[in-house]
Design a protein around this motif. Sequence first.
Motif, PDB file in Angstrom:
ATOM      1  N   ILE A 129      -6.992   3.606  12.170  1.00  0.00           N
ATOM      2  CA  ILE A 129      -6.718   4.224  10.879  1.00  0.00           C
ATOM      3  C   ILE A 129      -8.009   4.349  10.070  1.00  0.00           C
ATOM      4  N   LYS A 179       0.870  -1.180   0.000  1.00  0.00           N
ATOM      5  CA  LYS A 179       0.000   0.000   0.000  1.00  0.00           C
ATOM      6  C   LYS A 179       0.902   1.224   0.000  1.00  0.00           C
ATOM      7  N   LEU A 219       1.545   8.944   6.415  1.00  0.00           N
ATOM      8  CA  LEU A 219       1.308   8.844   7.848  1.00  0.00           C
ATOM      9  C   LEU A 219       0.209   9.806   8.286  1.00  0.00           C
ATOM     10  N   THR A 220      -0.611   9.361   9.225  1.00  0.00           N
ATOM     11  CA  THR A 220      -1.590  10.268   9.825  1.00  0.00           C
ATOM     12  C   THR A 220      -0.841  11.216  10.767  1.00  0.00           C
ATOM     13  N   GLU A 222     -10.473  -2.941   8.111  1.00  0.00           N
ATOM     14  CA  GLU A 222     -10.256  -2.106   6.943  1.00  0.00           C
ATOM     15  C   GLU A 222     -11.516  -1.380   6.490  1.00  0.00           C
ATOM     16  N   THR A 274      -5.854  -1.156  18.826  1.00  0.00           N
ATOM     17  CA  THR A 274      -5.597  -2.094  17.737  1.00  0.00           C
ATOM     18  C   THR A 274      -5.996  -1.448  16.413  1.00  0.00           C
ATOM     19  N   GLY A 275      -5.114  -1.593  15.407  1.00  0.00           N
ATOM     20  CA  GLY A 275      -5.417  -0.994  14.114  1.00  0.00           C
ATOM     21  C   GLY A 275      -5.090   0.491  14.044  1.00  0.00           C
ATOM     22  N   SER A 276      -4.273   0.984  14.980  1.00  0.00           N
ATOM     23  CA  SER A 276      -3.926   2.407  14.945  1.00  0.00           C
ATOM     24  C   SER A 276      -2.679   2.657  14.102  1.00  0.00           C
ATOM     25  N   ILE A 311       1.321   4.676   1.604  1.00  0.00           N
ATOM     26  CA  ILE A 311       0.748   5.175   2.839  1.00  0.00           C
ATOM     27  C   ILE A 311       1.315   6.547   3.181  1.00  0.00           C
ATOM     28  N   LYS A 320       0.565   1.043  14.315  1.00  0.00           N
ATOM     29  CA  LYS A 320       1.853   1.064  15.019  1.00  0.00           C
ATOM     30  C   LYS A 320       2.989   0.577  14.122  1.00  0.00           C
ATOM     31  N   THR A 321       2.692  -0.456  13.309  1.00  0.00           N
ATOM     32  CA  THR A 321       3.741  -1.018  12.458  1.00  0.00           C
ATOM     33  C   THR A 321       4.358   0.039  11.549  1.00  0.00           C
ATOM     34  N   GLU A 322       3.493   0.909  11.034  1.00  0.00           N
ATOM     35  CA  GLU A 322       3.962   1.979  10.146  1.00  0.00           C
ATOM     36  C   GLU A 322       4.916   2.917  10.887  1.00  0.00           C
TER      37      GLU A 322
END
Length: 726
Positions: free
Chosen positions: A373, A189, A193-194, A583, A218-220, A191, A222-224
């Motif tokens: 996200i 993807k 960043l927010t 998603e 969860t799903g915020s 991306i 973090k990995t990015e």
Amino acid sequence: MSYKVIVDLSNSAVDKFFHYNSDFPVPNGSRVSVPFGSKVIEGFVIEETDDSEKATKNIVSILDPYPVILPEMVEMSKFMKKSNVRFIDALRLCIPADLRAGRVRELARNFVDIAETVSYQDAKKLISEKSQAQHNLLDRLSTGGAFEYVLTREGFSVAVINRLVDKGILEKRAEEIRRTPKSASIERKSITLTNEQRNAVDEILTSDDNTFLIHGVTGSGKTEIYMTVIENLLQSEKTAIMLVPEISLTPQMLGVFRNRFGDKVSLLHSGLSAGERYDEWRRLYKGESQVAMGPRSAIFAPVRNVGAIIIDEEHDTSYSSEKYPRFLTLDIAEFRARYNDAKLILGSATPSIETYLKAREGTVKLITLQNRINDFGLPTVEVVDMRKEIRGGNVSIFSRLLVSTLSDTLLAKEQAIVFVNRRGYASFVRCKNCGYVAMCTDCDVSLTYHRDDKRLKCHYCGKQFHELKVCPQCGNQHLAEGFSGTEKVASEISNLFPTARVARLDNDSVSGKDAHLQILTKFGSGEIDILVGTQMVTKGHDFKNVTLVGILDADQSLYFPDYGSNERTFQLITQVAGRAGRESKPGRVIMQTYNPNHPVFEFATDYDYLGFYERESAIRRVTKFPPYTKIVRILITGKEEEPVRVVAQALRDKTRDLMNGPLKDSFIRVQAMSAPIKRLENNYRYQVIAVLNPDCDDALYSIFAVAAIDDKNIHTSVEINPRQMT
Ligand code: ADP
Ligand code: ZN
């Protein structure tokens, strides 16, 4: 020249420096062969020394082309030695097991190419018109060389290759083939960043702080954040270590990282083949790759100049090693971060109470991500009171709500995860007549029925027994099953929805090193509709089409007799709920319980981490549990009960002596008793529990010293803040 050497024997009696002379210089950290007693064995050179008179023998040879132990790891081994990990066992953690005794080598194969001195056109002229096979081979190689085995697979014969080599037209040379672990292929993807993510990255990179907690739902994303931080550090020639809780998760995370960093990532874990592990380790060691990824053992990655150490899902219990050599990943991570002046980043949606307290106290810098996200927010959690279901006449393991929602999910061509905190078919087998319960012969533990292989299994020692058709005690044929496990749940779901594709993910359903990956890949690509599993399904997975999560027996983990059970239950529910609606579709969570009013569930269904933290930490403070204290357990085991009990009492008395000495301020209380599971694998188990005030390193190391007894019939080990104490 004279050197201090640690010999490669895992035995406390020889876990000390031996002095050897050498006719040739040996770099620190080299693996060497040395005479020892009447044999020649392997060892590691730790450092050069002046007192050559202590040495009587010479180092025979150096075994690798470079020293395999980095200077940092020598220091780390000294650090681990203080907690009763033998020097040699700490060193062994730093290298691939098969490197020792030379069990693994580089994989070199013949590589065939047009000779450097010959051009393609010249070569063409050198081959006679009639030799079509030789022309074909030359044409094949005109755009670049190839491995010989690849050429033969394509149909070129070795004879033809050799003929052209003899003529000087082709050249053969040995070239290394890299063995690479598989990763899940993840869609790439692009991306941006927010703001929340951007701020987190800036904070980490620019702040003077060294340790961070990213508390993000969860799903915020973090990995990015981890990846952007790492990317920045790689630009200034630094390396990174990325830790994930479970091997089963690694292929996915690896896929995401490979998308971003390509070859710069190497994977380290015990599930790799010896060759893969050796190759990945060597690439890191040589600096060919700069990001080490893996479960807790990857904290020992041979990377220099570390810029960041990231512990994802930091609350996960897999980060403490339960077996000798015992270590807490966080301790080693803190050591390496200090040594390298690196950033230590802990991430979780449900931080451990211990880490969150540090964030409150300011020793760890807190970064909070409030939002998912996507636009839907966190999935709603509906609680079903199973007592009401029973009263309403539903005695199945599924509530009516869960069944109808599963059905809707299947109709909508969406996917579901059903979480059960128990593997096997049913937790125990009990006679309805006399009350007999099938127990392990080696452990004080009831057995679990596994219908797939018609066996009763001990989940502690792994021992297996024939299934029972009648009660061995009274002959009665009516045997009752206990709580349902994953096998039974999966099979009942298949009965309810015969056309649904149902799969199981737990430690029984998978064997072979890429098996988890296969199941998760199928689920990811939509070839499985409903995935039933243990904790393995709760962790980190990012599947976009999962819209329903079912949680069975949510209270099950509440009743473990230890102080961490509320925390673990809150974490489990939040984590598994976090798998839904990640998603473009909103998610829904249905949680079944027999105890809906338990405060943990109220906090969990509202995703109220802070509320949970306040309550839980207040309880721990009052009842003197970690993190407000440190619980140290000396576990004493042996074949005969009486000597074990006697040693336990002696160790309790010695520990009490410490408590009455200069370190008395560190101690709150010391007790001895039998362990919760008194017999395991035919060993009796007793324990000494010392409750200490926090910041009590001296007392801690004194207890380690007390526990280090020399008795070949009795084994002791020390655990700090043990979880799920058995
Ligand atoms: P967490 O680890 O916090 O649970 P992830 O890092 O797995 O969350 O991210 C959740 C999902 O959101 C992933 O599919 C990821 O690719 C996606 N994502 C992350 N950051 C962004 C962003 N800035 N824009 C769009 N999608 C993002
Ligand atoms: Zn057993």
